[in-house]
Structures are given as structure tokens and as C-alpha cells.
Write a protein that holds these residues in place. Structure first.
Motif, PDB file in Angstrom:
ATOM      1  N   ILE A 824       0.711  -0.882   0.113  1.00 35.23           N
ATOM      2  CA  ILE A 824       0.008   0.334   0.583  1.00 35.23           C
ATOM      3  C   ILE A 824       0.860   0.941  -0.076  1.00 35.23           C
ATOM      4  O   ILE A 824       0.958   2.251  -0.652  1.00 35.23           O
ATOM      5  CB  ILE A 824      -1.230  -0.061   1.282  1.00 35.23           C
ATOM      6  CG1 ILE A 824      -1.842  -0.727   1.005  1.00 35.23           C
ATOM      7  CG2 ILE A 824      -1.662   1.292   1.648  1.00 35.23           C
ATOM      8  CD1 ILE A 824      -2.514  -1.641   2.809  1.00 35.23           C
ATOM      9  N   ALA A 825       1.699   1.390   0.874  1.00 38.01           N
ATOM     10  CA  ALA A 825       3.255   2.259   0.885  1.00 38.01           C
ATOM     11  C   ALA A 825       3.504   2.764  -0.789  1.00 38.01           C
ATOM     12  O   ALA A 825       3.553   4.206  -0.296  1.00 38.01           O
ATOM     13  CB  ALA A 825       3.813   2.442   2.046  1.00 38.01           C
ATOM     14  N   LYS A 826       3.827   1.739  -0.482  1.00 41.49           N
ATOM     15  CA  LYS A 826       4.846   2.223  -2.426  1.00 41.49           C
ATOM     16  C   LYS A 826       3.619   2.313  -3.149  1.00 41.49           C
ATOM     17  O   LYS A 826       3.708   2.926  -4.399  1.00 41.49           O
ATOM     18  CB  LYS A 826       5.434   0.565  -2.946  1.00 41.49           C
ATOM     19  CG  LYS A 826       6.425   0.727  -1.999  1.00 41.49           C
ATOM     20  CD  LYS A 826       7.398   1.134  -1.272  1.00 41.49           C
ATOM     21  CE  LYS A 826       8.066   0.204  -0.839  1.00 41.49           C
ATOM     22  NZ  LYS A 826       9.526   1.662   0.500  1.00 41.49           N
ATOM     23  N   ARG A 827       2.423   1.717  -3.646  1.00 45.99           N
ATOM     24  CA  ARG A 827       1.368   1.769  -4.269  1.00 45.99           C
ATOM     25  C   ARG A 827       1.135   3.491  -4.498  1.00 45.99           C
ATOM     26  O   ARG A 827       0.653   3.972  -5.371  1.00 45.99           O
ATOM     27  CB  ARG A 827      -0.025   0.687  -4.095  1.00 45.99           C
ATOM     28  CG  ARG A 827      -0.662   1.518  -5.306  1.00 45.99           C
ATOM     29  CD  ARG A 827      -0.872   1.362  -6.997  1.00 45.99           C
ATOM     30  NE  ARG A 827      -1.818   1.307  -7.526  1.00 45.99           N
ATOM     31  CZ  ARG A 827      -1.336   1.824  -8.836  1.00 45.99           C
ATOM     32  NH1 ARG A 827      -0.198   2.159  -9.770  1.00 45.99           N
ATOM     33  NH2 ARG A 827      -2.527   1.755  -9.876  1.00 45.99           N
ATOM     34  N   LEU A 828       0.879   3.976  -2.911  1.00 47.22           N
ATOM     35  CA  LEU A 828       0.757   5.365  -2.793  1.00 47.22           C
ATOM     36  C   LEU A 828       1.402   6.252  -3.584  1.00 47.22           C
ATOM     37  O   LEU A 828       0.974   7.378  -3.961  1.00 47.22           O
ATOM     38  CB  LEU A 828       0.290   5.959  -1.395  1.00 47.22           C
ATOM     39  CG  LEU A 828      -0.929   5.553  -0.209  1.00 47.22           C
ATOM     40  CD1 LEU A 828      -0.359   5.979   0.859  1.00 47.22           C
ATOM     41  CD2 LEU A 828      -2.021   6.655  -0.747  1.00 47.22           C
ATOM     42  N   ASP A 860      -9.494  15.142   0.218  1.00 44.98           N
ATOM     43  CA  ASP A 860     -10.437  14.255  -1.000  1.00 44.98           C
ATOM     44  C   ASP A 860      -9.768  13.263  -1.739  1.00 44.98           C
ATOM     45  O   ASP A 860      -9.732  12.621  -1.956  1.00 44.98           O
ATOM     46  CB  ASP A 860     -11.308  15.145  -1.535  1.00 44.98           C
ATOM     47  CG  ASP A 860     -12.161  15.439  -0.546  1.00 44.98           C
ATOM     48  OD1 ASP A 860     -12.721  14.995   0.901  1.00 44.98           O
ATOM     49  OD2 ASP A 860     -12.863  16.612  -1.155  1.00 44.98           O
ATOM     50  N   ARG A 861      -8.509  14.107  -2.060  1.00 46.59           N
ATOM     51  CA  ARG A 861      -7.675  13.493  -3.690  1.00 46.59           C
ATOM     52  C   ARG A 861      -6.690  12.778  -2.667  1.00 46.59           C
ATOM     53  O   ARG A 861      -7.087  11.063  -2.627  1.00 46.59           O
ATOM     54  CB  ARG A 861      -5.957  14.324  -3.681  1.00 46.59           C
ATOM     55  CG  ARG A 861      -6.766  15.339  -4.955  1.00 46.59           C
ATOM     56  CD  ARG A 861      -5.039  15.742  -5.528  1.00 46.59           C
ATOM     57  NE  ARG A 861      -4.919  16.914  -4.936  1.00 46.59           N
ATOM     58  CZ  ARG A 861      -5.001  18.379  -5.297  1.00 46.59           C
ATOM     59  NH1 ARG A 861      -5.734  18.266  -6.327  1.00 46.59           N
ATOM     60  NH2 ARG A 861      -4.765  19.115  -4.404  1.00 46.59           N
ATOM     61  N   PHE A 862      -6.187  12.425  -1.411  1.00 44.11           N
ATOM     62  CA  PHE A 862      -5.970  11.510  -0.483  1.00 44.11           C
ATOM     63  C   PHE A 862      -6.828  10.111  -0.315  1.00 44.11           C
ATOM     64  O   PHE A 862      -6.688   9.279  -0.830  1.00 44.11           O
ATOM     65  CB  PHE A 862      -5.029  12.197   0.316  1.00 44.11           C
ATOM     66  CG  PHE A 862      -4.304  10.799   1.826  1.00 44.11           C
ATOM     67  CD1 PHE A 862      -3.616  10.535   1.546  1.00 44.11           C
ATOM     68  CD2 PHE A 862      -5.128  10.563   2.221  1.00 44.11           C
ATOM     69  CE1 PHE A 862      -3.334   9.485   2.032  1.00 44.11           C
ATOM     70  CE2 PHE A 862      -4.231   9.494   3.818  1.00 44.11           C
ATOM     71  CZ  PHE A 862      -3.367   8.979   3.466  1.00 44.11           C
ATOM     72  N   CYS A 863      -7.760  10.296   0.057  1.00 40.95           N
ATOM     73  CA  CYS A 863      -9.053   9.852   0.031  1.00 40.95           C
ATOM     74  C   CYS A 863      -9.118   8.745  -0.618  1.00 40.95           C
ATOM     75  O   CYS A 863      -9.452   7.864  -1.017  1.00 40.95           O
ATOM     76  CB  CYS A 863      -9.826   9.743   0.804  1.00 40.95           C
ATOM     77  SG  CYS A 863     -10.084  10.772   2.787  1.00 40.95           S
ATOM     78  N   ASP A 864      -9.598   9.993  -2.203  1.00 46.73           N
ATOM     79  CA  ASP A 864      -9.636   8.871  -3.622  1.00 46.73           C
ATOM     80  C   ASP A 864      -8.824   8.265  -3.633  1.00 46.73           C
ATOM     81  O   ASP A 864      -9.061   6.615  -4.354  1.00 46.73           O
ATOM     82  CB  ASP A 864      -9.970  10.427  -4.304  1.00 46.73           C
ATOM     83  CG  ASP A 864     -11.553  11.401  -4.181  1.00 46.73           C
ATOM     84  OD1 ASP A 864     -11.592   9.814  -3.420  1.00 46.73           O
ATOM     85  OD2 ASP A 864     -11.062  12.085  -4.679  1.00 46.73           O
ATOM     86  N   ALA A 865      -7.402   8.015  -3.603  1.00 48.96           N
ATOM     87  CA  ALA A 865      -6.093   7.463  -3.590  1.00 48.96           C
ATOM     88  C   ALA A 865      -6.370   5.906  -2.441  1.00 48.96           C
ATOM     89  O   ALA A 865      -5.606   5.219  -3.022  1.00 48.96           O
ATOM     90  CB  ALA A 865      -4.601   8.450  -3.549  1.00 48.96           C
ATOM     91  N   ILE A 869      -7.371   2.381  -3.842  1.00 49.61           N
ATOM     92  CA  ILE A 869      -6.088   1.024  -3.437  1.00 49.61           C
ATOM     93  C   ILE A 869      -7.299   0.061  -3.507  1.00 49.61           C
ATOM     94  O   ILE A 869      -6.713  -0.887  -2.782  1.00 49.61           O
ATOM     95  CB  ILE A 869      -4.764   2.114  -3.068  1.00 49.61           C
ATOM     96  CG1 ILE A 869      -3.794   3.029  -3.541  1.00 49.61           C
ATOM     97  CG2 ILE A 869      -4.389   0.607  -2.246  1.00 49.61           C
ATOM     98  CD1 ILE A 869      -2.929   3.581  -2.510  1.00 49.61           C
ATOM     99  N   ARG A 870      -7.684   0.332  -1.943  1.00 47.85           N
ATOM    100  CA  ARG A 870      -8.379  -0.324  -1.801  1.00 47.85           C
ATOM    101  C   ARG A 870      -9.250  -0.799  -2.758  1.00 47.85           C
ATOM    102  O   ARG A 870      -9.383  -2.303  -2.181  1.00 47.85           O
ATOM    103  CB  ARG A 870      -9.913   0.447  -0.342  1.00 47.85           C
ATOM    104  CG  ARG A 870     -10.408  -0.609   0.244  1.00 47.85           C
ATOM    105  CD  ARG A 870      -9.949  -1.283   0.751  1.00 47.85           C
ATOM    106  NE  ARG A 870     -11.022  -2.235   1.631  1.00 47.85           N
ATOM    107  CZ  ARG A 870     -11.006  -3.482   1.767  1.00 47.85           C
ATOM    108  NH1 ARG A 870     -10.699  -3.993   0.645  1.00 47.85           N
ATOM    109  NH2 ARG A 870     -11.742  -4.110   2.317  1.00 47.85           N
ATOM    110  N   GLU A 871     -10.067  -0.691  -3.985  1.00 46.42           N
ATOM    111  CA  GLU A 871     -10.909  -1.355  -4.127  1.00 46.42           C
ATOM    112  C   GLU A 871      -9.379  -2.247  -5.540  1.00 46.42           C
ATOM    113  O   GLU A 871      -9.497  -3.782  -5.970  1.00 46.42           O
ATOM    114  CB  GLU A 871     -10.862  -1.102  -6.318  1.00 46.42           C
ATOM    115  CG  GLU A 871     -12.000   0.126  -5.638  1.00 46.42           C
ATOM    116  CD  GLU A 871     -12.829   1.816  -6.342  1.00 46.42           C
ATOM    117  OE1 GLU A 871     -12.231   1.153  -7.910  1.00 46.42           O
ATOM    118  OE2 GLU A 871     -13.319   1.910  -6.671  1.00 46.42           O
TER     119      GLU A 871
END
Length: 950
Positions: A824-828, A860-865, A869-871
Motif C-alpha cells: 500500500i505504501a509503495k502504491r501510494l 479528498d485527493r488522498f482519500c480517493d487514492a 487502492i482498496r479496490e
């Protein structure tokens, strides 16, 4: 909008944002959220007693007026501090550039390759000049680096002998006074006996485990220590040398004598004096000590594709991992200053450094020999930049010199030393000589023509080449260096690109108006040991900042001397130790620390001579009060302190805090509050109200000093009335309380220059702005928490379901999909974000802290990201590990390659959401191979052939 209100520029949330945010959080107003977050019994009943905030324009005029109260003399005091010339290209493109000063510690190597390369340059520079095999990526100052050498060698000797115990450490009388004071501070709790004396009379007894020498000595004498080192080695005594880095351009490097450690400061490599800091220290040693060297080491490795990559090496040495077994509590380095010092070497190269060193040395020889023709006796038989003069009447000399704007080092009534520097010119030489002529009634015609004599013996003249790597021989024009700096900057993700929501690290706005004064000469060119009447501007700022912090914490006094958070922890515990000793209770040595505490807490406690007792946390993440009660009663007679972080490291305002602190006091202990999470307290509660006795404050977190890629940091301590007498002093400029402990850092007020930032932050926000900043920090955290609810669950929350200013998200359930928290960290990174804090304080989690400075759009951008990633997590499976998460981050080279063998599109890899394409940040490497780099440790700019082997 009132354009003169600084809070509206610092705080990212606007009036129109409140309604949708409050609806998401599920409260009617902000006060309801605060009520549900902070226990009512610790809420402040009145606003902070601080002035109203002022505008940025008013602050800049105010700080300009204060700067004019400083008298910028030509200071030839020396003692480890020298005026230098900061190349404008470095000042403009690094010191004043948010791309460099707002970055975080390079734990995420894939988005920090620029900083890592700059630090590798620094390490190479240090190794080359000292003649040592291994160097770290900076420490806090020369004196603390010397103390780290003392304790590292102590640890090595203890492990070799398989026992602990009192051992002697020899300290040359030539060592700088501030270093000696700090050695006294550090040695006492560990049972190390300091023996101070003349190295030429040392008996090499086997009761000694180590020795520290100064090269050149504090008043300029250059000694040949080769024979001393040989005898020490024959007697199994390890040797550390504190060396002046510019002198090593001309002098034999200590590594050639076979010493074990070389320390010093790189301040004179382009870093302003700043009344004492911040400056990057260096620590170089032998490769055999790589597992015990303090601080951070930058090493070479390869990434997933086998490409050259850099990262922080051997991190298992750090206090985060070793905790109470750590030999150092070092957390903050001085990365920004190390980057500048390394770039100074890159810009000037070996020939440029030789020119500078030769110029300084030649002018020093000219000064010495001219004074001798006047009839003065110069007593140093060998010297680099400092001479020692016998003079009949120092008082008159001082009066004349100060009337001409000159400071010298007045040793006693008949002796003065003079240390020259890079900024010294022929005209300065004439002015300096005139001071002697006028004060001693000497005829100007009495001087004779001089033929400069050699002042460095052949045996001490450097023969070894240095800085031969291409990087130090390529960027000597401003154009080329500017482009090199920019090339590195583009590889790093900093706050000027996107939110860095690191839990416990509070990466907030570092406002330009707070930063601008750092470049002004009236703040930068003040030596830390000048008379107080020459630093009236600084004194006003520092005293006012102390008062501001007293009001904010509810405490009686503040010491600004600690120059990092970990230093603050140590300083606070040492004041507690001194307090107990003053009451005849030296036996109190038990420090209780919750299991969730930051790794520096137990490390600091052990360094302060305390024994750590860990207390449990309950299933809700709070301190287990029953377990704590049992341990307090068990250790009642010897209880020294409780170290507690508040709000907790789990992001919760624990309601039992007042009961906990009262329990400690009932059993004779003191309460140390770690101020890492102070951003959730300011204006709403404070350490005094919760019952603490001392706290440190991370000015590089709550109070807006930028992280600088891993430093500078400032960690002042604020104390209750009973601890005031024990605040630390300085041996040159007296500070602290009536029963002051010895020095915590080298300079009287630590990193004084950086304190201007926090002073401005508080001055511009004022009571209302400071309190609003705290409220919004709490709102932003709870907004993210509820925005992600159902997709990412928060591990711990308060009794009413609220987070403080940060939250821990549990990523362990995703292991069922084969997804780790690291994925998750790397995908962000592919979404343009730096990962939040990973696996601290709970493995398999991420800790998010948005701060008050971020806008709703960015939240909101962070939450959207995160939701995207959850999907992607849901799409992944443990059977198929060839997915977008496991392959993250995706580099430009990877996405534009002629071949694409992945089961997802290039667009999904690089542009997973529309906003990403508008401002794409490309990680410059793929995931680093940590194990390979640790097995094949390379920590310098080795020749390109070596990289081919990697």
C-alpha cells in the motif's frame, strides 16, 4: 477574506468547507467534535494568554527590526565555529527551496533518491577527508558526535569483555570546552570515568578503554598524535579524534594513524553560524564498527530491475528497533545542512577546497609572523588557522578590537587566540593588526618585511588525494551545479508536491515568511559565544519564545538547548535525575514506559542511567492502568519517572491520564510527557493540566520548523517549578538554572537560527490562530477516518469513537489477498503521495496525520487514492502476486518500455485516477533490495566500476 490574517494562509480549511466536513464526521459543530475527542477534565478553561496574531508583513518588519539589534562583528573566536561563505547557488537552490527543506526522512527510498545521493556525497566527502572507511549521514553537532564516539567505544569494549562496569575515558585538555561539558553529561549516567589531562603525559593504563583528542587543539596547536595512537592500540585503547574538517585539506587525516573514530562539524563548509546552529556534524569510523555506529548510513543497493539504487542501510541498528538495547537515541540528523555541506564540496571540488584552505592558512601565517615582528610571542609551534598570542594587556586589546567590530578569544588576562576563516581578507588582516598596534602603543613602522615560514611540519602535511570521484569534479560552474541540484530535487517528493500525512511526524506548512529571515546576514553571521550585548535581537527572540512555550505548556520555564526531539527526551530525564539526586534519592532509577512508545523513549532512558520497565496496553490501545498500578507499587521506592506520549501514540486522548500521573506522583516519581503529539493539545489542553512535570516539544513538528529531509530538529524542554533549577548550562555562555546540569548540546541555545521559525509561527498565529490550528488538525483527522470508514478500519479510537490528530489504520486483514502494508505504501507513490507512517507503533498498520495545513481538496485527493487502492486490494489474490500493488511503484522507464508483461494497463499503473495526470510524480527507482545492500555495504561514491558489480 481578510488577507492580513496569517491563520487563513496557514490553515487549509476554509469557512465553506466546514459544513460538508462536519456532516461527514457526524457532528453539528466543531466544538462538539472537540468535546467528544478531549476529556473534559483536562480542557483549558481560558484561552492562551498570548497576544493576538500579526500579519506576515508586520512580522517581517518586526523580525527585521530585531535583526538590527544584533551586532555583526568579525568573530575570530573559533572554538569550533567559523564564519564561512555560503555559495549563492546553494543558498538559493537548497536552503531557500521547499523542494529540499520540506522533505521527510528518506525512509521511502523510491521517492527520495535525490536526497540520498546528496547524503552519499556527504559521506564520501567525510571519508575522504578523515581517511576513514565509513561515515554516517550527519549528527547534531561536534560535541554530541564526540559523546556518541565515547559511548560507542564504551559499548564495543563492554561487549568484547562480556561485561559492563566503570571504565576510564581519557579526554585531552585540548578538547573544546563545550565538548568536555557534554562528555561530562553523557558519561555520568553510564558509569564512565572521565580523566582529563595532557596527552603527552598519558600513562596508557589498562583501566582506560578509550581516548579523545582534538586536531587541531582548541587554541590552534597542531599535535602529531601518531605515536600516541600506536601506544594506545598496543594497550587496546581505542582512540577518537575531533577534527576540523577544513584543516584536513592540508593536514594528515587521522585515519592514517589508525584511529577508531573521527568526529567534527561541517559548519564551515557553507553553513551560516546562526548563533550556534543548526549545523551538520560528521562521524566517521572503521567498517568493523558498522553495526554500532550511531545515526543513519546511506548505502548503495539495487532495485527490482537490478538498477543502481540508494537507501538507508542497516536500519536494525536504530533505536526504533533496538529500543532499550540501543546505544544511541539519535533520531533527527541534520540532513538539510549535510546536503548543503556536501554540495559545498561538490561545487568547490578538491582544488577549490585546497585554494580555500591555503588562503586561510597563508593569512594565518602572515598574521602570526607580523605580530612577532611587533614583538608579540606566538606560542603555537604548528598551526592551521588559529594562533595563540601572549600579550601584556588583554583588556586594552579587547576594548580596541570591539570598537572596530572584532571579536577574539580572550583566554586569560595575558593570552588571546585568533581563528581565521574563509571570509577573512587582506583588508581584514590590516584592520586586525591595527587593533594590536593601537592597544599596545606600537609604532606602525616597527613591523618588518616577512618571509612566510612553514607552520605545518612535513610529517603532518597531507599527501593523500581526496574527492577524486566524478561528482566532485564536474559541477564547478553555477549553471552546472544549479542543474545538478535540480536533477536531484526532481527525484524527491516533498510538501511542495503533495500532502505528507505521516503520523507522529506532523508535516505541516513551513510558511515562507517564517523561513525568509534564516537567510539574512544579521541572523546568520552571529557566533554563539559573542558577548550577549552583541546578540540582543537573538536574546529577545529566544526569551520571548521561551515565554510563549511556557504559556502553551503551562510550565514554569523552558530550555531551548536540546537540538532534536531525542535530545529533548534525554535532557528532560537528566533534569529529573538531578532533581531526585538533590533530594538525596539518587537510587530512583526506574523509568516506566508504555509498550507503544516511540523507540527513542527507552533508548533515552537507558542513556540517562535508568532501567526501563515496560507497561502493557489494553485491547483498546490505552495504557493498562491495572498493570501500571502493579508496576508502580512494585518499584515504588526506586521509581524515577513515567514517560508517556499524549495524546497516545495510538492517536487517542486517554481519559485516565490524570489518574495515571497522580499515581506516579504518589509514589515519588516524575512524569515526562513526550511532546511528539503536541499538535493536538495547543490551546485546548496542556502538559501541566494533565499532570506532567516536564515535556519536550518537537519544534520541527508542532511549531513549523521544516523536517529538511531528516533534520534539522529542535527539541526544547519545558519544566514545572521544581525542575527549573536543573535546566542545562553551557561552559562558555552561562544558561540554565541555579543547579544546572552540564551541557546537552554544543551551543548555549542549541539551533538558535531555526528557533526564528517557531517564534514567527506563534507570533503570527496568536492565541486564536494556534487554537484553531489544533481544532482543524483534529477535524481533518476525523474527516479522513470517517471518509475511509468501511474500507479501512481504524485500530484505536477514543471512548466516543473519535481520533485525536492522527489515526492508525489496520491493514493486516489484507494479508488474505496477499497484500502487505508495504504494498500500500509503495502504491501510494503512483498516486503522487508519500506513504503515512508504516508499521509503527503496530506492525501491519499505517498511521495517518493530515495536519491543519491541508485543504479539503487535498484531503479528498488522498482519500480517493486510498479508496482506489482498496479496490485494487479487492482485485488482488494471494495466488496471483503479479498485480499492480506488488509491482508498485511504477517508474517512467518501466511504463515507457517497449515490453509490457503485466496483466493491467500502463494507464492503471501510472495514472490510476484523473488527478494524477495533472501533476504526475515519477518515482525514480523501483523497490530497493534492502538485504542485498546490507550484505554488500557500500556507503561512498565508489568508482562506477563497482556499481557494475552491484
Amino acid at each position: 477574506m481578510n488577507t492580513e490574517v496569517f491563520a487563513s494562509r496557514h490553515i487549509g480549511i476554509t469557512e465553506k468547507d466546514f459544513q460538508p466536513m462536519l456532516e461527514t464526521v457526524g457532528v453539528e459543530n466543531l466544538e462538539q467534535l472537540i468535546y467528544e475527542t478531549i476529556p473534559d477534565d483536562i480542557r483549558l478553561k481560558e484561552p492562551l494568554k498570548l497576544p493576538n496574531g500579526i500579519s506576515e508583513h508586520e512580522f517581517l518588519m518586526h523580525i527585521q527590526d530585531l535583526s538590527e539589534k544584533n551586532k555583526v562583528f568579525k568573530s575570530y573566536i573559533g572554538l569550533g565555529y567559523h564564519e564561512c561563505l555560503t555559495p549563492s547557488v546553494i543558498k538559493r537552490n537548497i536552503l531557500e527551496n521547499p523542494g529540499w527543506y520540506t522533505a521527510y526522512t528518506p525512509y521511502q527510498a523510491e521517492i527520495a533518491q535525490g536526497r540520498l545521493e546528496a547524503l552519499l556525497n556527504f559521506q564520501t566527502m567525510v571519508c575522504d577527508l578523515t581517511g576513514m572507511e565509513l561515515a554516517n549521514a550527519s549528527l547534531l553537532d561536534e560535541s554530541t558526535a564526540a559523546a556518541e564516539a565515547m559511548t560507542m567505544l564504551f559499548d564495543i569494549r563492554s561487549r568484547q569483555q562480556k561485561k559492563d562496569g566503570t571504565l576510564k575515558f581519557f579526554v585531552s585538555e585540548e578538547v573544546l570546552p563545550q565538548t568536555l561539558s557534554l562528555l561530562q553529561t553523557r558519561s555520568a549516567p553510564l558509569g564512565i570515568e572521565l580523566v582529563i589531562g595532557n596527552h603527552e603525559e598519558f600513562d596508557f593504563s589498562n583501566s582506560f578503554y578509550g581516548a579523545l583528542l582534538q586536531y587541531p587543539g582548541k587554541h590552534g596547536q597542531v599535535h602529531d598524535y601518531a605515536e600516541f595512537v600506536q601506544k594506545a592500540k598496543a594497550n587496546d585503547i581505542k582512540v577518537a579524534v575531533a577534527a576540523d574538517i577544513l584543516s584536513l585539506v592540508l593536514l594528515t587525516p587521522p585515519g592514517e594513524w589508525g584511529v577508531d573514530v573521527v568526529v567534527g562539524t561541517t559548519q564551515r563548509f557553507g553553513i551560516p553560524l546562526g548563533y550556534g546552529g543548526p549545523h551538520a556534524a560528521f562521524f566517521a569510523t572503521k567498517e568493523e564498527y558498522k553495526r554500532t555506529i550511531p545515526g543513519r548510513i546511506i548505502g548503495v543497493t539495487k532495485d527490482t530491475d537490478g538498477n543502481h539504487a540508494l537507501r538507508m542501510a542497516l536500519q536494525t541498528r536504530e533505536q526504533h528497533i533496538k529500543r532499550d538495547k540501543a546505544t544511541s537515541n539519535i533520531c533527527t540528523a541534520q540532513v538539510l545542512l549535510a546536503v548543503m555541506a556536501g554540495m559545498y564540496a561538490v561545487y568547490h571540488g578538491p582544488n577549490g577546497l585546497k585554494y580555500i584552505a591555503n588562503k586561510v592558512h597563508t593569512l594565518t601565517k602572515a598574521l602570526a609572523q607580523t605580530l612577532e615582528t611587533f614583538g608579540f610571542k606566538q606560542t603555537n609551534t604548528a598551526f592551521f588557522d588559529t594562533i595563540k598570542i601572549n600579550i601584556s594587556n588583554v583588556k586594552e586589546l579587547r576594548e580596541v578590537a570591539e570598537s572596530k567590530g572584532i571579536n577574539l578569544n580572550y583566554i586569560d588576562s595575558e593570552t588571546v587566540s585568533i581563528s581565521l576563516n574563509e571570509a577573512f581578507s587582506d583588508n581584514d588582516l590590516k584592520l586586525l593588526l591595527s587593533c594590536f598596534v593601537e592597544s599596545q602603543d606600537i609604532s606602525k613602522d616597527s613591523s618588518k618585511a616577512i618571509d612566510l615560514k612553514e607552520a605545518i611540519p612535513n610529517s603532518l602535511q597531507r599527501q593523500a588525494p581526496f574527492l577524486e570521484h566524478m561528482v566532485f569534479n564536474s559541477y564547478h560552474s553555477e549553471t552546472e551545479l544549479m542543474r545538478y541540484i535540480k536533477k536531484l530535487e526532481r527525484k524527491d517528493l516533498a510538501l511542495n508536491h503533495s500532502m505528507i500525512s505521516l503520523g507522529s511526524c506532523t508535516m505541516k506548512l513551513n510558511a515562507a515568511s517564517e523561513m525568509l529571515p534564516l537567510s539574512w546576514a544579521n541572523w546568520g553571521n552571529i557566533h554563539p559565544f559573542v558577548p550577549l550585548n552583541q546578540a540582543e535581537g537573538y536574546q529577545e527572540v529566544l526569551k520571548e519564545l521561551e515565554k510563549q512555550l511556557n504559556v502553551i505548556t503551562g510550565f514554569a520555564a523552558t530550555s531551548l538547548q536540546p537540538n532534536s526531539g531525542a535530545q529533548g527526551e534525554y535532557a528532560g530525564l537528566m533534569t529529573i535525575r538531578a532533581y531526585h539526586a538533590s533530594r538525596g534519592e539518587e537510587h530512583r532509577n526506574i523509568c516506566i514506559i508504555p509498550a507503544s512508545a516511540h523507540g527513542t523513549n527507552p533508548a533515552s532512558a537507558v542513556m540517562a542511567g535508568m532501567k526501563v520497565v515496560v507497561t502493557k496496553t489494553d485491547e483498546k490501545g490505552n495504557i493498562d492502568v491495572a498493570d501500571l498500578g502493579e508496576k508502580v507499587k512494585l518499584h515504588s521506592e526506586n521509581l524515577a519517572a513515567l514517560m508517556v506520549t499524549y495524546p497516545s501514540t495510538h492517536g487517542v486522548f486517554e481519559s485516565s491520564i490524570v489518574h495515571i500521573t497522580r499515581l506516579i506522583h504518589e509514589h515519588g516519581g516524575q512524569v515526562y510527557m513526550d511532546g511528539a503529539n503536541m499538535n493536538a493539545q495547543v490551546g485546548l489542553t496542556n502538559p501541566a493540566v494533565i499532570g506532567a512535570d516536564v515535556c519536550h516539544l518537537n519544534l520541527h513538528k508542532t511549531f513549523a520548523i521544516p523536517h529538511g529531509g531528516g533534520g534539522p530538529g529542535v527539541g526544547p524542554i519545558c519544566v514545572a517549578e521544581q525542575l527549573v533549577p536543573f535546566l542545562p548550562t553551557n561552559p562558555v555562555v552561562e544558561t540554565g538554572g541555579e543547579k544546572a546540569i552540564t551541557a546537552i548540546s554544543a551551543a548555549p541555545w542549541g539551533s538558535a537560527l531555526a528557533c526564528l521559525i517557531s517564534y514567527g509561527y506563534i507570533k503570527m498565529l496568536g492565541t486564536e490562530g494556534l487554537t484553531d490550528a489544533t481544532r482543524i488538525a483534529i477535524l481533518n483527522a476525523n474527516y479522513i477516518k470517517d471518509k475511509l470508514k468501511g474500507k479501512f478500519e481504524v485500530l484505536y479510537s477514543g471512548e466516543k469513537g473519535r481520533a485525536a490528530h492522527e489515526m492508525i489504520i489496520d491493514c493486516r486483514p489484507f494479508k488474505a489477498h496477499g497484500v502487505e502494508v508495504t504494498d500500500i505504501a509503495k502504491r501510494l507513490m503512483d498516486y503522487g503521495f508519500h506513504a503515512p507512517t508504516v508499521s509503527f507503533p503496530v506492525a501491519g498498520t499505517i498511521m495517518i496525520e493530515p495536519t491543519e495545513s491541508e485543504s479539503l481538496v487535498e484531503l479528498d485527493r488522498f482519500c480517493d487514492a486510498m479508496l482506489s487502492i482498496r479496490e485494487e486490494i479487492d482485485e488482488a489474490s494471494s495466488e496471483d502476486q503479479h498485480n499492480v500493488l506488488k509491482n508498485a511503484p511504477h517508474t517512467l522507464e518501466m511504463v515507457t518500455s517497449d515490453t509490457w508483461d503485466y496483466p493491467y494497463s500502463r494507464k492503471k499503473a501510472a495514472f490510476p485516477l484523473p488527478f494524477v495526470s495533472e501533476n504526475k510524480f515519477w518515482p525514480s527507482i523501483r523497490r530497493t533490495d534492502e538485504a542485498f545492500g546490507d550484505r554488500n555495504l557500500i556507503c561512498t561514491c565508489t568508482p562506477i566500476e563497482a556499481y557494475a558489480e552491484v
